[in-house]
Design a protein around this motif. Sequence first.
Motif, PDB file in Angstrom:
ATOM      1  N   LYS A 205       0.893  -1.281   0.123  1.00 48.55           N
ATOM      2  CA  LYS A 205      -0.033  -0.042   0.150  1.00 48.55           C
ATOM      3  C   LYS A 205       0.825   1.313   0.061  1.00 48.55           C
ATOM      4  O   LYS A 205       0.288   2.303  -0.050  1.00 48.55           O
ATOM      5  N   LYS A 206       2.213   1.073   0.118  1.00 50.28           N
ATOM      6  CA  LYS A 206       2.944   2.205   0.277  1.00 50.28           C
ATOM      7  C   LYS A 206       4.016   2.280  -1.023  1.00 50.28           C
ATOM      8  O   LYS A 206       5.071   3.019  -1.056  1.00 50.28           O
ATOM      9  N   LEU A 207       3.476   1.941  -2.344  1.00 51.12           N
ATOM     10  CA  LEU A 207       4.217   1.719  -3.543  1.00 51.12           C
ATOM     11  C   LEU A 207       4.649   3.171  -3.896  1.00 51.12           C
ATOM     12  O   LEU A 207       6.158   3.555  -4.073  1.00 51.12           O
ATOM     13  N   LEU A 208       3.575   4.249  -3.973  1.00 51.54           N
ATOM     14  CA  LEU A 208       4.090   5.512  -4.286  1.00 51.54           C
ATOM     15  C   LEU A 208       4.825   6.301  -3.627  1.00 51.54           C
ATOM     16  O   LEU A 208       6.081   7.181  -4.003  1.00 51.54           O
ATOM     17  N   GLU A 209       4.932   5.949  -2.225  1.00 49.32           N
ATOM     18  CA  GLU A 209       5.716   6.637  -1.164  1.00 49.32           C
ATOM     19  C   GLU A 209       7.136   6.066  -1.401  1.00 49.32           C
ATOM     20  O   GLU A 209       8.185   6.801  -1.333  1.00 49.32           O
ATOM     21  N   ASN A 210       7.324   4.788  -1.595  1.00 49.72           N
ATOM     22  CA  ASN A 210       8.609   4.317  -1.766  1.00 49.72           C
ATOM     23  C   ASN A 210       9.250   4.574  -3.008  1.00 49.72           C
ATOM     24  O   ASN A 210      10.416   4.846  -3.052  1.00 49.72           O
ATOM     25  N   ILE A 211       8.526   4.817  -3.921  1.00 48.54           N
ATOM     26  CA  ILE A 211       8.975   5.322  -5.368  1.00 48.54           C
ATOM     27  C   ILE A 211       9.479   6.536  -5.238  1.00 48.54           C
ATOM     28  O   ILE A 211      10.666   6.912  -5.662  1.00 48.54           O
ATOM     29  N   TYR A 212       8.953   7.457  -4.565  1.00 48.46           N
ATOM     30  CA  TYR A 212       9.246   8.994  -4.279  1.00 48.46           C
ATOM     31  C   TYR A 212      10.524   8.927  -3.440  1.00 48.46           C
ATOM     32  O   TYR A 212      11.486   9.734  -3.648  1.00 48.46           O
ATOM     33  N   LYS A 213      10.627   7.985  -2.442  1.00 50.03           N
ATOM     34  CA  LYS A 213      11.742   8.021  -1.317  1.00 50.03           C
ATOM     35  C   LYS A 213      12.834   7.653  -2.356  1.00 50.03           C
ATOM     36  O   LYS A 213      13.942   8.274  -2.356  1.00 50.03           O
ATOM     37  N   LEU A 214      13.124   6.551  -3.155  1.00 49.94           N
ATOM     38  CA  LEU A 214      14.127   6.176  -4.151  1.00 49.94           C
ATOM     39  C   LEU A 214      14.452   7.419  -5.140  1.00 49.94           C
ATOM     40  O   LEU A 214      15.744   7.366  -4.981  1.00 49.94           O
ATOM     41  N   ARG A 215      13.516   8.251  -5.666  1.00 52.70           N
ATOM     42  CA  ARG A 215      13.790   9.260  -6.375  1.00 52.70           C
ATOM     43  C   ARG A 215      14.491  10.122  -5.784  1.00 52.70           C
ATOM     44  O   ARG A 215      15.516  10.524  -6.280  1.00 52.70           O
ATOM     45  N   LYS A 216      14.163  10.350  -4.542  1.00 54.34           N
ATOM     46  CA  LYS A 216      14.891  11.424  -3.708  1.00 54.34           C
ATOM     47  C   LYS A 216      16.291  10.943  -3.238  1.00 54.34           C
ATOM     48  O   LYS A 216      17.299  11.834  -3.389  1.00 54.34           O
ATOM     49  N   GLU A 217      16.324   9.761  -3.101  1.00 55.80           N
ATOM     50  CA  GLU A 217      17.754   9.357  -2.461  1.00 55.80           C
ATOM     51  C   GLU A 217      18.672   9.485  -3.823  1.00 55.80           C
ATOM     52  O   GLU A 217      20.020   9.413  -3.716  1.00 55.80           O
ATOM     53  N   LEU A 218      18.056   8.801  -4.948  1.00 53.91           N
ATOM     54  CA  LEU A 218      19.032   8.932  -6.056  1.00 53.91           C
ATOM     55  C   LEU A 218      19.562  10.392  -6.410  1.00 53.91           C
ATOM     56  O   LEU A 218      20.733  10.538  -6.953  1.00 53.91           O
ATOM     57  N   LEU A 219      18.798  11.471  -6.322  1.00 55.22           N
ATOM     58  CA  LEU A 219      19.115  12.887  -6.409  1.00 55.22           C
ATOM     59  C   LEU A 219      20.195  13.280  -5.356  1.00 55.22           C
ATOM     60  O   LEU A 219      21.411  13.666  -5.730  1.00 55.22           O
ATOM     61  N   ILE A 220      20.103  12.829  -3.942  1.00 52.17           N
ATOM     62  CA  ILE A 220      21.151  13.013  -3.104  1.00 52.17           C
ATOM     63  C   ILE A 220      22.491  12.206  -3.421  1.00 52.17           C
ATOM     64  O   ILE A 220      23.566  12.810  -3.383  1.00 52.17           O
ATOM     65  N   LEU A 221      22.363  10.932  -4.089  1.00 55.32           N
ATOM     66  CA  LEU A 221      23.503  10.347  -4.210  1.00 55.32           C
ATOM     67  C   LEU A 221      24.188  10.873  -5.687  1.00 55.32           C
ATOM     68  O   LEU A 221      25.330  11.104  -5.563  1.00 55.32           O
ATOM     69  N   LYS A 222      23.357  11.416  -6.576  1.00 49.74           N
ATOM     70  CA  LYS A 222      24.046  12.284  -7.600  1.00 49.74           C
ATOM     71  C   LYS A 222      24.684  13.269  -7.242  1.00 49.74           C
ATOM     72  O   LYS A 222      26.130  13.748  -7.695  1.00 49.74           O
ATOM     73  N   SER A 223      24.026  14.234  -6.092  1.00 48.17           N
ATOM     74  CA  SER A 223      24.746  15.377  -5.992  1.00 48.17           C
ATOM     75  C   SER A 223      26.018  15.151  -4.911  1.00 48.17           C
ATOM     76  O   SER A 223      26.857  15.963  -4.974  1.00 48.17           O
ATOM     77  N   SER A 224      26.211  13.933  -4.208  1.00 47.34           N
ATOM     78  CA  SER A 224      27.369  13.577  -3.594  1.00 47.34           C
ATOM     79  C   SER A 224      28.666  13.034  -4.534  1.00 47.34           C
ATOM     80  O   SER A 224      29.566  13.112  -4.302  1.00 47.34           O
ATOM     81  N   VAL A 225      27.855  12.293  -5.565  1.00 41.46           N
ATOM     82  CA  VAL A 225      29.110  11.678  -6.574  1.00 41.46           C
ATOM     83  C   VAL A 225      29.539  12.760  -7.700  1.00 41.46           C
ATOM     84  O   VAL A 225      30.694  12.509  -7.687  1.00 41.46           O
ATOM     85  N   TRP A 226      28.613  13.460  -7.975  1.00 38.62           N
ATOM     86  CA  TRP A 226      29.071  14.127  -9.460  1.00 38.62           C
ATOM     87  C   TRP A 226      30.285  15.212  -9.101  1.00 38.62           C
ATOM     88  O   TRP A 226      31.179  15.314  -9.922  1.00 38.62           O
ATOM     89  N   PRO A 227      30.436  15.884  -8.027  1.00 37.05           N
ATOM     90  CA  PRO A 227      31.604  16.775  -7.748  1.00 37.05           C
ATOM     91  C   PRO A 227      32.763  15.892  -7.731  1.00 37.05           C
ATOM     92  O   PRO A 227      33.807  16.487  -7.998  1.00 37.05           O
TER      93      PRO A 227
END
Length: 350
Positions: A205-227
């Motif tokens: 029942k939390k599919l949408l919430e989990n999808i948004y969480k992963l999208r957010k965490e991938l953005l954080i990962l990108k901001s940490s790796v790209w520099p």
Amino acid sequence: MGLLYKNLKKVGKPPGAIIYTGEDKSRPIKMEVIYYNENQISKEVVSSLDSINWESSYNKWINIYGLNDTELIKEIGSKNNISSLILEDIAHIGQRPKIEFYDNYIFIVLKMLSFDNKRMKIQHEQISFILLPDTLITFQEVEGDVFDPVRKRIFQSKGLIKKKGVDYLLYCLIDSIVDQNFILLDQIEEKIEIIEEDIINNQSKKLLENIYKLRKELLILKSSVWPVKDIIYNLLKEDSVINDDTKEYLKDVNDHLIQIMDFIIIYREMISSLFDTHLSHTSNKMNQIMTMLTIFSAIFIPLTFLAGVYGMNFQYIPELSYRWSYPIFWFICIVTVVSMYTFFKYKKWL
């Protein structure tokens, strides 16, 4: 608390003000010193900077756990002529990964990342490096890191680490932090696969919430790796204490970063596809429900009409006086329902 909250703690402070922006200000400080050369190695846990043999000809790796003792950070800066702006960045744990070159040292900030499977959240810790001619100083907020394989190689004399200088040690530590991202990405991939199965089986029942969480965490990962790509590029470009042999190894780290960024892009596309798939699946399910409700309504419309006609309170309705009116009424109703059901099945609407 987020990174913005940590930055807010610095608002209004003068440049060079060494203020610890973390949460745990009571954590005890631990200093670990490893002296090594090609033939010998020793390790000490010291309680003060005076216990460190700064003049030793050995390569020295000084690892400091805990950033809440700002006086200790000031003392390290004083002993090694480190700019107060650098010391400020060490204590301010909300820094973006970066590199700065000075006359006698290099300062680097990286993010050491790990994935909390339960909360589906990326945990990050700031790691600061000061590279001196024969000394590498590392600063961590808490004890526990991804450097144990490097320590093992030093003490077991594996690889080239004891034959090289501290610039090679810096490469090994950066490589360990970068390679940790592959483990993190593997954990994220497992979560993506679980969400895919949940979408197909419609179990969570939390599919949408989990999808948004992963999208957010991938953005954080990108901001940490790209520099980090810029950091490696500058290390390769600058004529500094980094030897040419070590720069060849840094090129391999750059290749790893390119792979990691490719995986991040792929996983972001996969998560976006999961989001679309989830919405499509939800829409299809709703359409199926509406189709069933419509079919039931269509079946009961003629029955409602018949019941309405023969339920009127007129004084004279000829059919009501017949002996078999009631069974005939039910026969007509059943024939109507079966006929419409057969028609819907023929049209493949059911």
